[in-house]
Design a protein around this motif. Structure first.
Motif, mmCIF file in Angstrom:
data_model
loop_
_atom_site.group_PDB
_atom_site.id
_atom_site.type_symbol
_atom_site.label_atom_id
_atom_site.label_comp_id
_atom_site.label_asym_id
_atom_site.label_seq_id
_atom_site.Cartn_x
_atom_site.Cartn_y
_atom_site.Cartn_z
ATOM 1 N N LEU A 1 -5.386 7.235 3.802
ATOM 2 C CA LEU A 1 -6.668 8.141 3.710
ATOM 3 C C LEU A 1 -7.799 7.488 3.124
ATOM 4 C CD1 LEU A 1 -4.687 11.416 2.383
ATOM 5 C CD2 LEU A 1 -4.828 10.644 4.901
ATOM 6 N N GLU B 1 -13.088 1.875 0.224
ATOM 7 C CA GLU B 1 -13.086 3.517 -0.034
ATOM 8 C C GLU B 1 -14.378 3.937 -0.581
ATOM 9 O OE1 GLU B 1 -9.999 4.338 -2.670
ATOM 10 O OE2 GLU B 1 -8.381 3.395 -1.428
ATOM 11 N N TYR C 1 1.023 -1.333 -0.253
ATOM 12 C CA TYR C 1 0.016 -0.061 -0.044
ATOM 13 C C TYR C 1 0.780 1.225 -0.173
ATOM 14 C CZ TYR C 1 -3.787 -3.148 1.381
ATOM 15 O OH TYR C 1 -4.611 -4.350 1.190
ATOM 16 N N THR C 2 0.138 2.500 -0.188
ATOM 17 C CA THR C 2 0.698 3.774 -0.131
ATOM 18 C C THR C 2 0.100 4.588 0.790
ATOM 19 O OG1 THR C 2 -0.801 4.908 -1.760
ATOM 20 C CG2 THR C 2 1.374 3.462 -2.596
ATOM 21 N N TRP C 3 0.879 5.781 0.921
ATOM 22 C CA TRP C 3 0.227 6.877 2.062
ATOM 23 C C TRP C 3 -1.280 7.073 1.872
ATOM 24 C CZ3 TRP C 3 -1.705 11.660 0.561
ATOM 25 C CH2 TRP C 3 -1.512 12.128 -0.900
ATOM 26 N N THR C 4 -1.652 7.017 0.358
ATOM 27 C CA THR C 4 -2.947 7.449 -0.092
ATOM 28 C C THR C 4 -4.193 6.338 0.491
ATOM 29 O OG1 THR C 4 -2.881 6.292 -2.217
ATOM 30 C CG2 THR C 4 -2.295 8.499 -2.126
ATOM 31 N N ASN C 5 -3.648 5.115 0.636
ATOM 32 C CA ASN C 5 -4.336 3.981 1.254
ATOM 33 C C ASN C 5 -4.859 4.548 2.788
ATOM 34 O OD1 ASN C 5 -2.729 2.136 -0.950
ATOM 35 N ND2 ASN C 5 -4.901 1.699 -0.814
ATOM 36 N N ALA D 1 -8.103 6.739 0.177
ATOM 37 C CA ALA D 1 -8.517 7.645 -1.238
ATOM 38 C C ALA D 1 -7.552 7.190 -2.496
ATOM 39 C CB ALA D 1 -8.310 9.056 -0.568
ATOM 40 N N ASN D 2 -7.180 5.961 -2.233
ATOM 41 C CA ASN D 2 -6.218 5.826 -3.279
ATOM 42 C C ASN D 2 -6.894 5.995 -4.804
ATOM 43 O OD1 ASN D 2 -5.490 3.123 -5.287
ATOM 44 N ND2 ASN D 2 -3.745 4.085 -4.719
ATOM 45 N N HIS E 1 -2.251 5.039 -9.592
ATOM 46 C CA HIS E 1 -3.279 4.188 -10.356
ATOM 47 C C HIS E 1 -2.539 3.156 -11.188
ATOM 48 C CE1 HIS E 1 -6.431 7.269 -9.380
ATOM 49 N NE2 HIS E 1 -5.586 8.206 -9.923
ATOM 50 N N LEU F 1 -6.782 9.943 -5.198
ATOM 51 C CA LEU F 1 -5.565 10.393 -5.195
ATOM 52 C C LEU F 1 -4.386 9.637 -6.072
ATOM 53 C CD1 LEU F 1 -5.275 11.793 -1.422
ATOM 54 C CD2 LEU F 1 -6.077 12.875 -3.789
#
Length: 828
Positions: A616, A637, A610-614, A618-619, A625, A622
């Motif tokens: 939130l 989400e 995962y990344t920091w947007t996960n 909000a992947n 993709h 944000l």
């Protein structure tokens, strides 16, 4: 008769009674009372009156008093065998119908005797309190005096007329020429507050549990422009809650009257002036007008400021009745020894500091624990009784805890669900050989899944409430049930009821309790299960199995999204007040979002999935993709942000009103919005990948609309829309048929019948669906080349996490309860 009727006539055309369907002036009421009085026949009669908060009950109550008869009020719908057999009343009034049980009066009745009421400590037993006309009038005058009740006041009947507190509200207001809003609705019902506002009611009464419900309703935010005061009695309310409601009162410019009383004093003995509730919330105040307290010293007391509180006044009862011969007796009691230990503070206020005997206050009743132990002993059961968290705890040397529970409940006069019976090999004793009651209290625990045998115990366990913290007129939804707790509840409720009604989440606890089956009759090879529960279980298996490549059957997440909408309509858009709806939504969002974020954070520490947007959630909004793993949580989400958006929408009072007036129509409007996104009406050309983002909202919306559909035509319309909208949505006809079949089942078949073992398994899987969805990507990857083990491991981990969270919540509640018990002073 003439004095009471003359009083009613003197109030003229002023409104005496408001209901949702009629208004009665005092003149109209007097005419009905006179007619009712004439139906009782000649001579003074003993009249058993089954009470509801309705016009018929009020008219017959006043009619019996006006005719000089003796009234014995009892709650409607209960078993009154003991009273009927002991006192053999001449007349029984039920649902407004007068039934003459004797042609002539069968009892000698003392001229002063006006009423018989069940004592606080012996509800359900033949022991009654004998009250005179002087008792009733003096107490009503005193209450009217210190509450300054005027002809402009209107009191809502929040308590039953068979209860001395509820009856005192009726007496004091009619004596003052004020109005009554007759209703049996609970304070948890929004219709109660609509009626309260419509009829411009100025007051209502509550026991401690009423105020607990009011806090859950965020009472301080209710718009009640005509509210003048609230009264509290029926047991000790925690000082911090008294202070909190006093603050509400001060801010909103109404008054809080905390009161102290007993049936033996015709309801009230003391009150705390509103201006003292903030600074002296633990005090009971001063005696009512016409009454007086003394503090009798204890024989061996070490503190000479503390003694037994004794009350004297014209409202003190004539005495007790234990059989029909006692009805001929005059006054046998001059002072009321309350059994409470008290002191008089330097400022003149009285404070309760303990009890002289083993009495506790529950359900507004004063219960003698020694009497309960004696009843059990008479049945051949050795037991110790204690109270804990407003429950009666019984430690008994027997394995038949069901029988213990029933005997203790009958002896105490409380519902069986308020009794926690525990089998022990040896009764707990102190080194001195005396009963170890703290050890008995320690046996009190929330019922486990295997031991919850009643509706009330089951709801208490799942919703983390005390068994006595459950209003019998409230539903699962009213008590805070949501889409995350209904799975467990529905599966376990089926075991208790034997068959699950389709509308059980909206049914009052009282109705469900009436459907309870004996334990032996619940054993069956088949069981009823909610279709939505079965689909949640099936969907999570399909999701995990397809992702692990055990098989390829896609569409489970879209079914879950439709079920989420279905549950949103059922559990979030209820009849509760707007603020309660939004709070419910907020809690639902939290139970989904917080575990999701915590799991993402843990996974980020151990993997690159995962990344920091996960974090939130909000992947899909944000990015990035282009990651093979970052979009895995798209379902969570979509669900979380959909609920956040709808919480904002329904925070608006205007939208809230529209939804209440046109629930199905509004859901269809949102479905149209979702379909506009599905068909790209705005020409955004976001491609098929967007159908796994917020553009999949139409699945949620059609589930929402299904929950509000009440006619076959509406369901036909939704089924047709579903079929058309699914056509060509996926690249696979199998996937489209799978999703169509699942959501159509929810629309047309709310419950299904299947083997009991399968029902239990489906319930466990469905309850764990969120945690399983979160962890399965990481779990099945630990078993490369063996997808079956990966799938089974994913399901097992999801179930384990769900159970761990449940246990943690229970332990936190137990700790909070124990902390409150430690900090709470002795009851008065």
């Amino acid at each position: 008769m003439n004095r009471l009727l003359d009083h009613l006539h003197r109030s003229g055309e002023r409104i005496a009674v408001h209901t949702d369907s009629q208004h009665l002036s005092y003149v109209d009421l007097a005419a009905r009372v006179q007619t009712a009085a004439s139906t009782y026949g000649d001579g003074r009669r003993l009249v058993l009156l089954e009470t509801r908060n309705d016009v018929a009950t009020l008219v017959h109550y006043l009619g019996a008093l006006a005719g000089g008869h003796v009234v014995l009020p009892v709650p409607a719908g209960r078993d009154h065998t003991a009273v009927l057999q002991t006192y053999d009343p001449d007349i029984a009034v039920s649902d407004g119908e007068v039934h003459h049980r004797h042609d002539t009066a069968a009892h000698r009745l003392h001229p002063d005797l006006a009423m018989l009421l069940s004592t606080s400590g012996s509800t359900g037993s033949p022991k009654l309190v004998r009250l005179s006309y002087t008792n009733l009038l003096s107490n009503a005058h005193a209450i009217s005096d210190y509450l300054t009740i005027t002809e402009n006041d209107v009191a809502a009947t929040t308590l039953p007329m068979s209860y001395c507190y509820g009856l005192s509200v009726v007496n004091s207001h009619l004596l003052s020429g004020a109005g009554l809003l007759l209703t049996d609705l609970s304070v948890t019902d929004e219709r109660f507050w609509e009626s309260f506002r419509h009829h411009r009611a100025t007051s209502f009464a509550g026991v401690p549990y009423t105020f607990e419900l009011l806090e859950r309703l965020e009472f301080d935010r209710l718009d009640l422009p005509d509210l003048r005061y609230i009264t509290q009695a029926g047991g000790r309310m925690a000082p911090e809650r008294v202070r909190r409601f006093a603050e509400y009162a001060d801010a909103a410019r109404w008054q809080l009257f905390v009161m102290y009383g007993a049936t033996e004093a015709t309801a009230r003995m003391a009150y705390l002036a509103p201006e003292l509730a903030l600074t002296r919330p633990a005090a009971i105040g001063t005696p009512i007008p016409g009454g007086a307290f003394t503090v009798d010293p204890l024989p061996e007391g070490t503190d000479d400021t503390v003694g037994e509180l004794v009350y004297r006044g014209p409202n003190v009862m004539l005495g007790y009745a234990r059989g029909p011969a006692d009805l001929a007796l005059g006054k046998t009691v001059d002072a009321l020894h309350t059994g409470d230990l008290a002191r008089r503070a330097p400022d003149g206020l009285y404070e309760i500091v303990g009890r002289t005997s083993r009495f506790v206050k529950m359900y507004g009743l004063r219960i003698d624990l020694q009497r309960v132990e004696t009843a059990l002993s008479a049945a051949g059961i050795s037991a110790f009784c204690a109270d804990a968290e407003d429950r009666l705890v019984v430690a008994a040397r027997t394995q038949e805890v069901g029988g213990v529970q029933q005997i203790a409940a009958e002896a105490a006069g409380v519902p069986a669900s308020a009794v926690c019976a525990v089998a022990v090999d040896e009764l707990p004793l102190l080194t001195s050989g005396k009963p170890d009651y703290p050890a008995v209290r320690a046996l009190a625990r929330a019922p486990s899944q295997s031991s919850a045998t009643t509706v009330r115990d089951l709801f208490a366990d799942v919703l983390q409430l005390g068994a006595t913290g459950i209003d019998p007129d409230a539903s699962f939804v009213d008590l805070g049930g949501n889409s995350l707790t209904y799975v467990t509840t529905s599966v376990r409720l089926e075991r208790v009821l034997g068959r699950l009604p389709a509308d059980w989440p909206q049914r009052p606890v009282r109705d469900l309790e009436a459907m309870e089956k004996p334990a032996r009759s619940r054993r069956s090879w088949a069981a009823t299960m909610e279709t939505s529960v079965a689909l949640r279980a099936a969907a999570i298996v399909l999701i995990v199995g397809s992702h692990a490549e055990l098989f390829e059957l896609w569409g489970g997440a879209h079914i879950l999204l439709g079920i989420a909408g279905y549950n949103f309509g059922r559990f979030c858009l209820t009849r509760r007040p707007r603020t309660d709806r939004v709070r419910h939504l907020r809690n639902t969002i939290g139970w989904i979002a917080v575990p999701s974020v915590l799991w993402v954070a843990l996974t980020l520490l151990l993997t690159d999935h995962y990344t920091w947007t996960n974090l939130l959630l909000a992947n899909k909004i944000l990015g990035p993709h282009d990651s093979m793993t970052a979009g895995r949580l798209w379902f969570v989400e979509v669900l979380v942000w959909t609920l956040v958006a709808l919480a904002l929408v329904f925070w608006s009072p205007a939208m809230d009103r529209v939804e209440r007036q046109r629930p199905f129509a509004l859901a269809v409007v949102f479905l149209v919005v979702g379909l506009a996104l599905r068909y790209d009406a705005l020409s955004l050309d976001m491609g098929r990948d967007a159908w796994f983002t917020m553009l999949a909202f139409w699945f949620f919306a059609i589930g929402w609309a299904a929950s509000k559909a009440t006619t076959p035509l509406q369901r036909v319309l939704l089924t047709a829309v579903l079929a058309v909208a699914l056509h060509g949505y996926f690249d696979s006809l199998t996937r489209e048929l799978l999703v169509f079949g699942g959501l159509a089942l929810v629309m047309w078949l709310p419950t299904i019948r299947c083997p009991a073992a399968l029902t239990a398994a489906a319930g466990v899987l469905a309850e764990a669906s969120l945690y399983t969805y979160l962890v399965h990507y990481q779990v099945y990857a630990l078993f490369p080349g063996d997808p079956l083990i990966g799938v089974l491991a994913s399901l097992a981990v999801g179930i384990l996490l769900t159970q761990l969270v449940t246990v943690a919540r229970h332990r936190l509640r137990v700790r909070r309860t124990e902390r409150r018990r430690t900090l709470t002073p002795a009851p008065r």
